[in-house]
Design a protein around this motif. Structure first.
Motif, PDB file in Angstrom:
ATOM      1  N   PHE A  16     -36.427  -5.212   6.163  1.00 44.80           N
ATOM      2  CA  PHE A  16     -35.164  -5.756   6.681  1.00 44.80           C
ATOM      3  C   PHE A  16     -34.869  -5.121   8.033  1.00 44.80           C
ATOM      4  CE2 PHE A  16     -33.732  -2.281   3.767  1.00 44.80           C
ATOM      5  CZ  PHE A  16     -32.972  -1.512   4.639  1.00 44.80           C
ATOM      6  N   ASP A  17     -33.909  -5.691   8.734  1.00 47.41           N
ATOM      7  CA  ASP A  17     -33.569  -5.199  10.066  1.00 47.41           C
ATOM      8  C   ASP A  17     -32.577  -4.025   9.926  1.00 47.41           C
ATOM      9  OD1 ASP A  17     -32.455  -4.706  12.540  1.00 47.41           O
ATOM     10  OD2 ASP A  17     -32.457  -6.814  13.142  1.00 47.41           O
ATOM     11  N   PRO A  18     -32.958  -2.828  10.378  1.00 42.94           N
ATOM     12  CA  PRO A  18     -32.064  -1.671  10.176  1.00 42.94           C
ATOM     13  C   PRO A  18     -30.727  -1.809  10.912  1.00 42.94           C
ATOM     14  CG  PRO A  18     -33.893  -1.085  11.633  1.00 42.94           C
ATOM     15  CD  PRO A  18     -34.191  -2.435  11.072  1.00 42.94           C
ATOM     16  N   LYS A  19     -30.761  -2.496  12.037  1.00 42.31           N
ATOM     17  CA  LYS A  19     -29.505  -2.649  12.797  1.00 42.31           C
ATOM     18  C   LYS A  19     -28.550  -3.600  12.066  1.00 42.31           C
ATOM     19  CE  LYS A  19     -31.571  -1.397  17.170  1.00 42.31           C
ATOM     20  NZ  LYS A  19     -32.172  -1.854  18.420  1.00 42.31           N
ATOM     21  N   GLU A  20     -29.132  -4.647  11.496  1.00 46.38           N
ATOM     22  CA  GLU A  20     -28.290  -5.572  10.708  1.00 46.38           C
ATOM     23  C   GLU A  20     -27.694  -4.829   9.510  1.00 46.38           C
ATOM     24  OE1 GLU A  20     -29.976  -9.290   9.431  1.00 46.38           O
ATOM     25  OE2 GLU A  20     -30.552  -9.797  11.500  1.00 46.38           O
ATOM     26  N   PHE A  21     -28.511  -3.963   8.926  1.00 47.84           N
ATOM     27  CA  PHE A  21     -28.035  -3.149   7.797  1.00 47.84           C
ATOM     28  C   PHE A  21     -26.855  -2.303   8.254  1.00 47.84           C
ATOM     29  CE2 PHE A  21     -27.878   0.750   5.372  1.00 47.84           C
ATOM     30  CZ  PHE A  21     -28.189   0.402   4.066  1.00 47.84           C
ATOM     31  N   LEU A  22     -27.033  -1.625   9.376  1.00 42.47           N
ATOM     32  CA  LEU A  22     -25.975  -0.726   9.874  1.00 42.47           C
ATOM     33  C   LEU A  22     -24.715  -1.505  10.237  1.00 42.47           C
ATOM     34  CD1 LEU A  22     -28.219   1.671  11.959  1.00 42.47           C
ATOM     35  CD2 LEU A  22     -26.827   2.315   9.988  1.00 42.47           C
ATOM     36  N   ASN A  23     -24.912  -2.721  10.746  1.00 38.55           N
ATOM     37  CA  ASN A  23     -23.736  -3.533  11.123  1.00 38.55           C
ATOM     38  C   ASN A  23     -22.841  -3.827   9.921  1.00 38.55           C
ATOM     39  OD1 ASN A  23     -24.662  -3.612  13.724  1.00 38.55           O
ATOM     40  ND2 ASN A  23     -25.568  -5.661  13.571  1.00 38.55           N
ATOM     41  N   LYS A  24     -23.446  -3.794   8.727  1.00 31.64           N
ATOM     42  CA  LYS A  24     -22.666  -4.128   7.521  1.00 31.64           C
ATOM     43  C   LYS A  24     -22.015  -2.894   6.899  1.00 31.64           C
ATOM     44  CE  LYS A  24     -25.657  -8.012   6.335  1.00 31.64           C
ATOM     45  NZ  LYS A  24     -26.788  -8.410   5.490  1.00 31.64           N
ATOM     46  N   ILE A  25     -22.330  -1.739   7.428  1.00 26.71           N
ATOM     47  CA  ILE A  25     -21.753  -0.494   6.884  1.00 26.71           C
ATOM     48  C   ILE A  25     -20.389  -0.242   7.522  1.00 26.71           C
ATOM     49  CG2 ILE A  25     -22.019   2.050   6.885  1.00 26.71           C
ATOM     50  CD1 ILE A  25     -23.887   0.723   4.868  1.00 26.71           C
ATOM     51  N   ASN A  26     -19.443   0.140   6.702  1.00 25.57           N
ATOM     52  CA  ASN A  26     -18.112   0.461   7.226  1.00 25.57           C
ATOM     53  C   ASN A  26     -18.139   1.897   7.769  1.00 25.57           C
ATOM     54  OD1 ASN A  26     -15.482   1.018   7.765  1.00 25.57           O
ATOM     55  ND2 ASN A  26     -14.683   0.206   5.816  1.00 25.57           N
ATOM     56  N   TYR A  27     -18.231   2.014   9.084  1.00 19.84           N
ATOM     57  CA  TYR A  27     -18.370   3.322   9.719  1.00 19.84           C
ATOM     58  C   TYR A  27     -17.155   4.235   9.492  1.00 19.84           C
ATOM     59  CZ  TYR A  27     -22.459   1.512  12.283  1.00 19.84           C
ATOM     60  OH  TYR A  27     -23.680   0.994  12.625  1.00 19.84           O
ATOM     61  N   ASP A  28     -16.023   3.614   9.210  1.00 20.78           N
ATOM     62  CA  ASP A  28     -14.818   4.445   8.994  1.00 20.78           C
ATOM     63  C   ASP A  28     -14.972   5.364   7.781  1.00 20.78           C
ATOM     64  OD1 ASP A  28     -13.605   3.263  11.125  1.00 20.78           O
ATOM     65  OD2 ASP A  28     -12.532   1.759   9.919  1.00 20.78           O
ATOM     66  N   ASN A  29     -15.876   4.977   6.864  1.00 18.06           N
ATOM     67  CA  ASN A  29     -16.036   5.762   5.637  1.00 18.06           C
ATOM     68  C   ASN A  29     -17.036   6.905   5.765  1.00 18.06           C
ATOM     69  OD1 ASN A  29     -14.213   4.228   4.158  1.00 18.06           O
ATOM     70  ND2 ASN A  29     -15.779   2.696   3.659  1.00 18.06           N
ATOM     71  N   ILE A  30     -17.630   7.041   6.928  1.00 23.50           N
ATOM     72  CA  ILE A  30     -18.670   8.069   7.087  1.00 23.50           C
ATOM     73  C   ILE A  30     -18.037   9.459   7.172  1.00 23.50           C
ATOM     74  CG2 ILE A  30     -20.507   8.965   8.593  1.00 23.50           C
ATOM     75  CD1 ILE A  30     -21.031   6.093   9.486  1.00 23.50           C
ATOM     76  N   ALA A  31     -18.586  10.379   6.376  1.00 25.71           N
ATOM     77  CA  ALA A  31     -18.155  11.784   6.463  1.00 25.71           C
ATOM     78  C   ALA A  31     -19.015  12.501   7.502  1.00 25.71           C
ATOM     79  CB  ALA A  31     -18.302  12.467   5.109  1.00 25.71           C
ATOM     80  N   TYR A  32     -20.313  12.354   7.369  1.00 24.91           N
ATOM     81  CA  TYR A  32     -21.258  12.876   8.363  1.00 24.91           C
ATOM     82  C   TYR A  32     -22.593  12.166   8.198  1.00 24.91           C
ATOM     83  CZ  TYR A  32     -23.284  16.198   4.854  1.00 24.91           C
ATOM     84  OH  TYR A  32     -23.892  16.790   3.775  1.00 24.91           O
ATOM     85  N   MET A  33     -23.537  12.519   9.037  1.00 26.08           N
ATOM     86  CA  MET A  33     -24.810  11.787   9.024  1.00 26.08           C
ATOM     87  C   MET A  33     -26.002  12.748   8.938  1.00 26.08           C
ATOM     88  SD  MET A  33     -24.121   8.795  11.826  1.00 26.08           S
ATOM     89  CE  MET A  33     -23.832   9.878  13.202  1.00 26.08           C
ATOM     90  N   HIS A  34     -27.103  12.194   8.492  1.00 22.22           N
ATOM     91  CA  HIS A  34     -28.365  12.934   8.446  1.00 22.22           C
ATOM     92  C   HIS A  34     -29.396  12.248   9.336  1.00 22.22           C
ATOM     93  CE1 HIS A  34     -28.205  15.076   4.250  1.00 22.22           C
ATOM     94  NE2 HIS A  34     -27.518  15.719   5.168  1.00 22.22           N
ATOM     95  N   ILE A  35     -30.271  13.072   9.873  1.00 22.77           N
ATOM     96  CA  ILE A  35     -31.447  12.524  10.560  1.00 22.77           C
ATOM     97  C   ILE A  35     -32.622  13.418  10.179  1.00 22.77           C
ATOM     98  CG2 ILE A  35     -31.221  13.798  12.765  1.00 22.77           C
ATOM     99  CD1 ILE A  35     -31.797  10.890  14.017  1.00 22.77           C
ATOM    100  N   ALA A  36     -33.799  12.807  10.025  1.00 24.26           N
ATOM    101  CA  ALA A  36     -34.960  13.583   9.563  1.00 24.26           C
ATOM    102  C   ALA A  36     -36.245  12.856   9.930  1.00 24.26           C
ATOM    103  CB  ALA A  36     -34.878  13.773   8.043  1.00 24.26           C
ATOM    104  N   GLY A  37     -37.351  13.515   9.678  1.00 23.34           N
ATOM    105  CA  GLY A  37     -38.648  12.903   9.918  1.00 23.34           C
ATOM    106  C   GLY A  37     -39.203  12.271   8.648  1.00 23.34           C
TER     107      GLY A  37
END
Lengths: 233, 267
Positions: free
Chosen positions: B183-204
């Motif tokens: 699936f398209d990751p950007k389309e996925f992210l567009n559907k996420i409600n960013y207001d609910n984010i506490a923090y984010m992770h990034i990894a390899g």
């Protein structure tokens, strides 16, 4: 949730059983490998000596048998204790020292994970009463697992009755062990903070009909060394 | 935690190197199960770090999606640990890792159904009551979909909105899942409600084959994932961000080199 639970149960069953060629599913295989290697990594760390003594096929078989029974603790390092019990109970390995070896290795793991108090170093005196630290462990083994040469040829060592004292070495932040005699073990276990060491040694000399001076010469350096290392305080 | 603040996952591999340099992250994330009982070699440094840095706890063993009673003994011990070290924030995974008293110590995919959403909301409430703090749940990586009545974004949004938990958005997981499940990751992210984010992770992650990427946390973050992070940032997200590394952990200096890169992108 019945349907969901059934799905989850089926999934767990699939990933905890060895790969079956007739049921190939690469997606399930990923989880099977992730779970297997998670357990393998923990057991390799907890039981480095045991793992070196068996083949990778034997270890793999033990892990899958263990996975079928299941691990209960949510704390990962503690699963090694459950594995120890499982392997000893379902012993298919021809290793008479198996139970001792696993118990020895897991005790070291447990002792590394404990919190130790900082003991002020004391001057040793025979006129003082001492007690045995509750941060040490004395364990009996039927095989000399503590022997530095044991792993080179474990089957060559004769069985016996070995008492091993495990203690925390604060200076190097490590767990050390040494063999003690049954006599020293009994002496340590009977220590009483209200009874000066000299009095206690006199009692033992009388009880065992040993010359006081002779006993003093044997016990005094041992006890002084225990005092220096916080084994008695 | 401040806007755009960057953190680092604490690992024993580099624990003792942290105070030997001037390089420091803004905060650390720890796995509480690894520190509730700690190796004597690590205790002093850990306790110094906890008093010097803001700490976030990111658990592994909660198994929020298991249809078996919560391990209240574990949760009480966890609360004691969090209270003792004054750790306010606690996050976990939208997954399960145990069932019928069998622990897997891996994050397993949940059936995505309305019943599961309702069940998760009840569990979040119970966990929050025991811990005495609100929790965040991470979108997990998954390689198999055991059952789905809804899309993943719908599942995540419903759980987060109905339970009141916050979202820990793992950008690498979105990327890995998008590759593996096409699936398209950007389309996925567009559907996420960013207001609910506490923090984010990034990894390899590891590119095992053309078809399969595995979320190993054992390599540097891939360029495509940095790009996805920029996409999230450009969408207006300012929540704290953490760099994770769990396998093949490099020395602290190299870890901080990647951290600096993260800071440069996310500021």
């Amino acid at each position: 949730m019945k349907k969901e639970q059934t799905i989850q149960q089926k999934f767990i069953r699939s990933i905890t059983t060895p790969k079956n060629a007739s049921e190939e599913n690469p997606q399930i295989d990923v989880y099977r490998e992730l779970v297997y290697y998670r357990f393998l990594e923990v057991f390799e760390k907890a039981y480095p000596r045991f793992v070196k003594m068996i083949s990778s096929e034997q270890l793999s078989s033990l892990i899958y048998d263990f996975l079928a029974v299941g691990a209960a603790t949510p704390i990962l390092w503690q699963v090694s204790g459950e594995f120890q019990e499982f392997v000893v109970k379902n012993n298919t390995l021809k290793m008479p020292f198996l139970a001792d070896l696993l118990a020895f290795e897991f005790l070291e793991v447990q002792m590394y994970m404990r919190k130790y108090s900082t003991q002020e170093s004391q001057d040793f005196s025979l006129d003082t009463g001492y007690t045995l630290s509750d941060e040490i462990e004395i364990r009996h083994f039927s095989h000399p697992i503590h022997h530095p040469e044991f792993d080179k040829n474990p089957f060559s060592f004769e069985a016996g009755d070995f008492r091993v004292l495990f203690f925390y070495n604060e200076k190097n932040e490590e767990i050390l062990c040494e063999e003690i005699s049954p006599f020293v073990e009994d002496f340590l276990l009977a220590l009483d903070v209200d009874t000066p060491l000299l009095t206690r040694i006199e009692q033992v000399a009388s009880e065992y009909e040993i010359q006081m001076q002779e006993l003093l010469e044997i016990l005094s350096p041992i006890l002084e060394s225990f005092c220096e290392r916080g084994i008695i305080f | 935690m401040q806007k755009y603040s960057c953190g680092l996952g604490l690992r024993t591999e580099f624990l003792h190197e942290i105070y030997a340099t001037e390089l420091k992250p803004s905060w650390f994330e720890i796995t509480p199960e690894n520190w509730m009982h700690m190796n004597i070699k690590h205790r002093k440094t850990f306790e110094r770090l906890v008093s010097d840095f803001e700490i976030v706890a990111h658990g592994l063993s909660l198994s929020i999606g298991s249809n078996t009673p919560l391990d209240t003994n574990f949760l009480k011990n966890l609360k004691t640990f969090l209270d003792d070290y004054e750790i306010e924030y606690y996050s976990e995974h939208l997954s399960f890792c145990s069932l019928d008293n069998k622990q897997m110590y891996e994050l397993l995919p949940l059936p995505m159904s309305e019943k599961m959403v309702t069940y998760l909301c009840e569990r979040v409430d119970a966990v929050q009551n025991i811990l005495g703090r609100s929790i965040a749940l991470e979108n997990a990586s998954y390689y198999y979909v055991p059952y789905a009545e809804m899309e993943e974004t719908e599942f995540i949004n419903e759980v987060i909105e109905r339970s009141g938990a916050k979202l820990l958005l793992d950008v690498n997981n979105v990327f890995v899942n998008s590759h593996n499940h096409k699936f398209d990751p950007k389309e996925f992210l567009n559907k996420i409600n960013y207001d609910n984010i506490a923090y984010m992770h990034i990894a390899g992650h590891m590119e095992v084959s053309d078809e399969l990427f595995v979320d190993t946390h054992g390599e540097d973050v891939k360029d495509e994932v940095w790009d996805l992070l920029e996409y999230v940032k450009n969408a207006g997200v300012t929540k704290p961000l953490l760099l994770e590394r769990d396998n093949d952990v490099p020395n602290y200096e190299k870890m901080m080199h990647e951290y600096k890169h993260m800071q440069k992108i996310y500021s």
